[in-house]
Design an enzyme around this catalytic site. Structure first.
Site, PDB file in Angstrom:
ATOM      1  N   SER A 239       0.853  -1.189   0.000  1.00 57.80           N
ATOM      2  CA  SER A 239       0.000   0.000   0.000  1.00 57.80           C
ATOM      3  C   SER A 239       0.890   1.240   0.000  1.00 57.80           C
ATOM      4  O   SER A 239       2.113   1.137   0.029  1.00 57.80           O
ATOM      5  CB  SER A 239      -0.883   0.010   1.242  1.00 57.80           C
ATOM      6  OG  SER A 239      -0.074   0.255   2.381  1.00 57.80           O
ATOM      7  N   LYS A 240       0.246   2.389  -0.012  1.00 58.52           N
ATOM      8  CA  LYS A 240       0.988   3.658  -0.077  1.00 58.52           C
ATOM      9  C   LYS A 240       2.023   3.779   1.036  1.00 58.52           C
ATOM     10  O   LYS A 240       3.042   4.426   0.882  1.00 58.52           O
ATOM     11  CB  LYS A 240       0.006   4.826   0.025  1.00 58.52           C
ATOM     12  CG  LYS A 240      -0.706   5.067  -1.271  1.00 58.52           C
ATOM     13  CD  LYS A 240      -1.373   6.416  -1.269  1.00 58.52           C
ATOM     14  CE  LYS A 240      -2.283   6.533  -2.486  1.00 58.52           C
ATOM     15  NZ  LYS A 240      -3.660   6.809  -2.160  1.00 58.52           N
TER      16      LYS A 240
END
Ligand code: GLU
Length: 482
Positions: A239-240
């Site tokens: 994820s980010k």
């Protein structure tokens, strides 16, 4: 084969990998690769995300044979299929409001009952329905999940089975008249003649629902292949939080498309031997869905950087120079005139730094001293290499260099060695301070190569400046002692 991204985010590396596998499978089997944009969620979809998807795929060298098709332009088609399901008695209208649904779910949770939709609207009498229609209550269309079990054969995971008891009557048309993902994907995969649906295994829970819809419509489902998840280095879903996760970010951070292509293909697939650096052609030759692993793959940024370095080093110096030129212009270190007249100088810098580069932007990181004066010397180098007697050594060296017409690295090397011998010091006692004087840094490529490229005048200027600098700090030191 198809890739069906939703333009609600940038082109995620997971989607790009799914696109790659679909693309490879299509190219290998003379199939078609279709791009479909799943933009029925109009609020969350954006033009910027669409651009990232189109640019990212093109940049990676994934071309599509048909599309892009936009689901938002095909709403009538989904409506037709939804009506068909309804008319066949396999769906019913649900008038429950989101508030009612939430409240009943909460209650079911408290009473530890099943959280599935309770089929409240399935049992409505004609009268009740009429009343709700008169009130103009918004209604969604729910699929009536039959009893039994639903299964499908997955190319990667084998047989996947699910009891229909565990599937709630899911919505296929929302109250605003747009289809849900599960309906739209079934209609489109059928209408577009998709033979293999290859996508992330986060969609496995959706697949039984889709199989039920195919059945309700009397259609044969495609073959399914669900790809293993991509994890960050801490083994949680990528994820980010893990840094860059979109293809266009990698492009902007100086990765080459060939390297990212190669790297992504190996995330969850292997050719069956220990080959790692593989050209597109080699990958195409060896690719098969059967060799995709079931287990999640870890996105190892360091490996990607290593691979990118390998691909950078395969480029010719000329080509690499063209690729780093925009960053030099942007920094203002060169202008068009300089680029034209000093091409040889630039090529020699590229040739020298190439081996150390992992990303294209490493070039500006490593090359500053070829274009700019040295304003600062690395602190730990100053302490280690700028000694009391260093100015005398550098002065002696400067004197010799001033007399040289031949500033080739070979000649420079012998000058350094001869002088060190005469001064009765190790050559490193000249080499380290001079490196620091000319580059401001303690490590880097071969010093004599650097000096040759920078050239006599500039080297002498920098040595002069360093002599003054060391004298100054020595005076300060001595002053402090007194
Ligand atoms: N729009 C879906 C997604 O981006 C597509 C899933 C599928 O390939 O069926 O996850």
């Amino acid at each position: 084969m198809r890739i069906a991204p939703s333009p609600t985010g940038l082109l995620h590396v997971g989607t790009a990998r799914a696109a790659l596998y679909n693309w490879l499978f299509a190219r290998k089997n003379n199939g078609k690769f279709i791009l479909r944009i799943e933009d029925t969620d109009i609020v969350r979809s954006s033009k910027e995300m669409l651009t990232s998807i189109l640019d990212g795929l093109s940049w990676l060298g994934i071309d599509w044979d048909e599309g892009p098709f936009f689901q938002s332009e095909r709403l009538e088609i989904y409506k037709k299929y939804a009506d068909k399901i309804y008319e066949g008695g396999k769906a019913y209208y649900c008038y429950c409001t989101p508030e009612e649904l939430a409240e009943r779910r909460e209650r079911a949770k408290r009473e530890k009952r099943d959280l599935k939709y309770d089929r409240n609207c399935l049992g409505l009498s004609e009268e009740e329905k009429m009343k709700l229609e008169d009130e103009k209550r918004p209604k969604a269309l729910r699929f009536l999940v039959p009893e039994g079990e639903t299964s499908f054969q997955d190319i990667i995971h084998g047989q996947v089975k699910k009891s229909n008891e565990e599937i709630e009557d899911f919505i296929i048309m929302k109250s605003d008249g747009t289809p849900t993902y599960n309906l739209a994907v079934v209609v489109d995969d059928f209408k577009m003649g998709i033979t293999h649906t290859i996508r992330g295994d986060d969609h496995i829970p959706n697949t039984p629902k889709q199989v039920l819809l195919y059945k309700a419509l009397n259609l044969t489902p495609p073959k399914f292949a669900h790809l293993p998840l991509i994890l960050g280095e801490d083994k949680s879903k990528l994820s980010k939080r893990h840094g860059a996760i979109s293809v266009t970010q990698y492009r902007d951070e100086g990765f080459l498309p060939e390297a990212l292509f190669n790297f992504l293909v190996l995330l969850g697939w292997s050719p069956g031997d220990d080959r790692e650096i593989m050209s597109k052609e080699e990958i195409l030759k060896s690719f098969s869905l059967e060799r995709i692993s079931k287990t999640a793959a870890v996105f190892d940024v360091e490996k990607l950087e290593w691979m990118n370095g390998v691909y950078i080093n395969k480029l010719s110096d000329e080509k690499l120079l063209d690729m780093v030129t925009p960053s030099l212009l942007e920094k203002g270190w060169v202008d068009r005139d300089f680029l034209e007249k000093k091409r040889e100088f630039l090529v020699s810098i590229v040739s020298l730094l190439k081996k150390r580069m992992r990303r294209l932007n490493d070039f500006v990181r490593y090359s500053s001293y070829f274009f700019n004066d040295v304003e600062e010397y690395e602190n730990k180098g100053v302490k280690k290499h700028f000694k009391e007697d260093t100015p005398d050594h550098i002065k002696a060296l400067k004197k010799r260099l001033e007399k040289q017409d031949d500033f080739s690295q070979e000649n420079l090397e012998s000058i350094f060695r001869d002088l060190a011998e005469e001064l009765d010091i190790k050559p490193s006692r000249l080499i380290h301070p001079v490196r620091l004087a000319v580059t401001g840094e303690t490590v880097g490529p071969g010093l004599f190569e650097i000096l040759e490229i920078i050239g006599k005048n500039c080297v002498i200027k920098r040595l002069t400046k360093t002599i003054e600098y060391i004298k100054l700090i020595n005076n300060e030191k001595n002053g402090a002692i007194v």
